[in-house]
Design a protein around this motif. Structure first.
Motif, mmCIF file in Angstrom:
data_model
loop_
_atom_site.group_PDB
_atom_site.id
_atom_site.type_symbol
_atom_site.label_atom_id
_atom_site.label_comp_id
_atom_site.label_asym_id
_atom_site.label_seq_id
_atom_site.Cartn_x
_atom_site.Cartn_y
_atom_site.Cartn_z
ATOM 1 N N ALA A 12 0.851 -1.081 -0.058
ATOM 2 C CA ALA A 12 -0.035 -0.344 -0.306
ATOM 3 C C ALA A 12 0.708 1.089 0.241
ATOM 4 O O ALA A 12 0.852 2.085 -0.689
ATOM 5 N N LEU A 13 2.073 1.150 0.930
ATOM 6 C CA LEU A 13 2.884 2.601 0.648
ATOM 7 C C LEU A 13 3.193 2.791 -0.570
ATOM 8 O O LEU A 13 3.682 3.243 -1.378
ATOM 9 N N PHE A 51 0.058 7.640 3.675
ATOM 10 C CA PHE A 51 0.850 6.706 3.854
ATOM 11 C C PHE A 51 1.801 6.842 5.134
ATOM 12 O O PHE A 51 2.210 6.314 5.520
ATOM 13 N N SER A 52 2.037 8.376 5.536
ATOM 14 C CA SER A 52 2.310 8.817 6.454
ATOM 15 C C SER A 52 1.428 7.312 7.812
ATOM 16 O O SER A 52 1.991 7.215 8.941
ATOM 17 N N LEU A 53 -0.365 7.868 7.719
ATOM 18 C CA LEU A 53 -0.633 7.039 8.870
ATOM 19 C C LEU A 53 -0.199 5.581 8.565
ATOM 20 O O LEU A 53 -0.160 4.171 9.447
ATOM 21 N N ILE A 54 -0.358 4.818 7.271
ATOM 22 C CA ILE A 54 0.349 3.443 7.499
ATOM 23 C C ILE A 54 1.616 3.243 7.952
ATOM 24 O O ILE A 54 2.124 2.382 8.724
ATOM 25 N N ASN A 55 2.286 4.036 7.080
ATOM 26 C CA ASN A 55 3.429 4.129 8.498
ATOM 27 C C ASN A 55 3.397 4.066 9.894
ATOM 28 O O ASN A 55 4.773 3.399 10.650
ATOM 29 N N LYS A 56 3.347 5.046 10.301
ATOM 30 C CA LYS A 56 2.499 4.565 11.726
ATOM 31 C C LYS A 56 2.337 3.894 12.297
ATOM 32 O O LYS A 56 2.628 2.779 13.391
ATOM 33 N N ASN A 105 -3.541 0.182 -6.137
ATOM 34 C CA ASN A 105 -4.146 1.229 -5.733
ATOM 35 C C ASN A 105 -5.664 1.186 -5.403
ATOM 36 O O ASN A 105 -6.062 1.984 -3.799
ATOM 37 N N ILE A 106 -6.458 0.407 -5.572
ATOM 38 C CA ILE A 106 -7.777 0.577 -4.605
ATOM 39 C C ILE A 106 -7.404 -0.543 -3.236
ATOM 40 O O ILE A 106 -8.328 0.149 -2.025
ATOM 41 N N LYS A 107 -6.735 -0.996 -3.122
ATOM 42 C CA LYS A 107 -6.288 -1.356 -1.703
ATOM 43 C C LYS A 107 -5.502 -1.311 -1.184
ATOM 44 O O LYS A 107 -5.600 -0.871 0.444
ATOM 45 N N ALA A 108 -4.780 -0.213 -1.748
ATOM 46 C CA ALA A 108 -3.970 1.031 -0.994
ATOM 47 C C ALA A 108 -5.017 2.207 -0.054
ATOM 48 O O ALA A 108 -4.718 2.380 1.029
ATOM 49 N N LEU A 109 -6.142 2.294 -0.661
ATOM 50 C CA LEU A 109 -6.407 3.310 0.048
ATOM 51 C C LEU A 109 -7.835 1.792 1.109
ATOM 52 O O LEU A 109 -7.786 3.755 1.821
ATOM 53 N N ILE A 111 -6.701 0.052 2.816
ATOM 54 C CA ILE A 111 -5.650 0.449 4.178
ATOM 55 C C ILE A 111 -6.095 1.660 4.319
ATOM 56 O O ILE A 111 -6.025 1.638 5.970
ATOM 57 N N ALA A 112 -5.405 2.276 3.261
ATOM 58 C CA ALA A 112 -6.042 3.922 4.468
ATOM 59 C C ALA A 112 -6.332 4.352 5.161
ATOM 60 O O ALA A 112 -7.144 5.324 6.035
ATOM 61 N N TRP A 113 -7.941 3.899 4.525
ATOM 62 C CA TRP A 113 -9.310 4.899 4.618
ATOM 63 C C TRP A 113 -9.077 4.648 6.439
ATOM 64 O O TRP A 113 -10.029 5.650 6.922
#
Length: 122
Positions: A12-13, A51-56, A105-109, A111-113
């Protein structure tokens, strides 16, 4: 967190970084102040938050905190990217590089949502 979750978040990153980079490249084609420029600016900002929240979530040293307004402002661009990506994907043949890219991209979004929502609930 399972190894699969970690791998999904790392993928996702990559996808989010790619989306932000493409947005930055497209943004230079528009004049500051135009609706296209502002749209891309908002999307890039939202992707940077994602990006920052996934890293966190992965436990990486990301001590950046976001104000509530910034998180709220990230919601619409993320939802828009999900919607537009899902719509575009329906027009593509499964297995093509464009289809796979949008799938990532959809999977990443997705995950982020929930991470954005989780931060808003704090």
């Amino acid at each position: 967190m399972s190894d699969t979750d970690i791998k999904d978040m790392e993928k996702a990153l990559e996808a989010i970084l790619s989306m932000a980079d493409k947005g930055k490249k497209a943004q230079v084609k528009f004049r500051r102040g135009t609706s296209q420029y502002t749209l891309l600016e908002n999307r890039i900002y939202a992707l940077n938050i994602a990006f920052s929240l996934i890293n966190k979530e992965l436990g990486n040293d990301m001590s950046q905190e976001f104000e509530r307004a910034a998180l709220e402002n990230a919601c619409a661009p993320i939802q828009s990217l999900i919607s537009k990506s899902e719509k575009a994907q329906t027009k593509l043949k499964p297995g093509t590089w464009q289809y796979v890219m949008l799938e990532n991209n959809i999977k990443a979004l997705y995950i982020a949502w929930p991470l954005v929502l989780k931060e808003l609930d704090r």
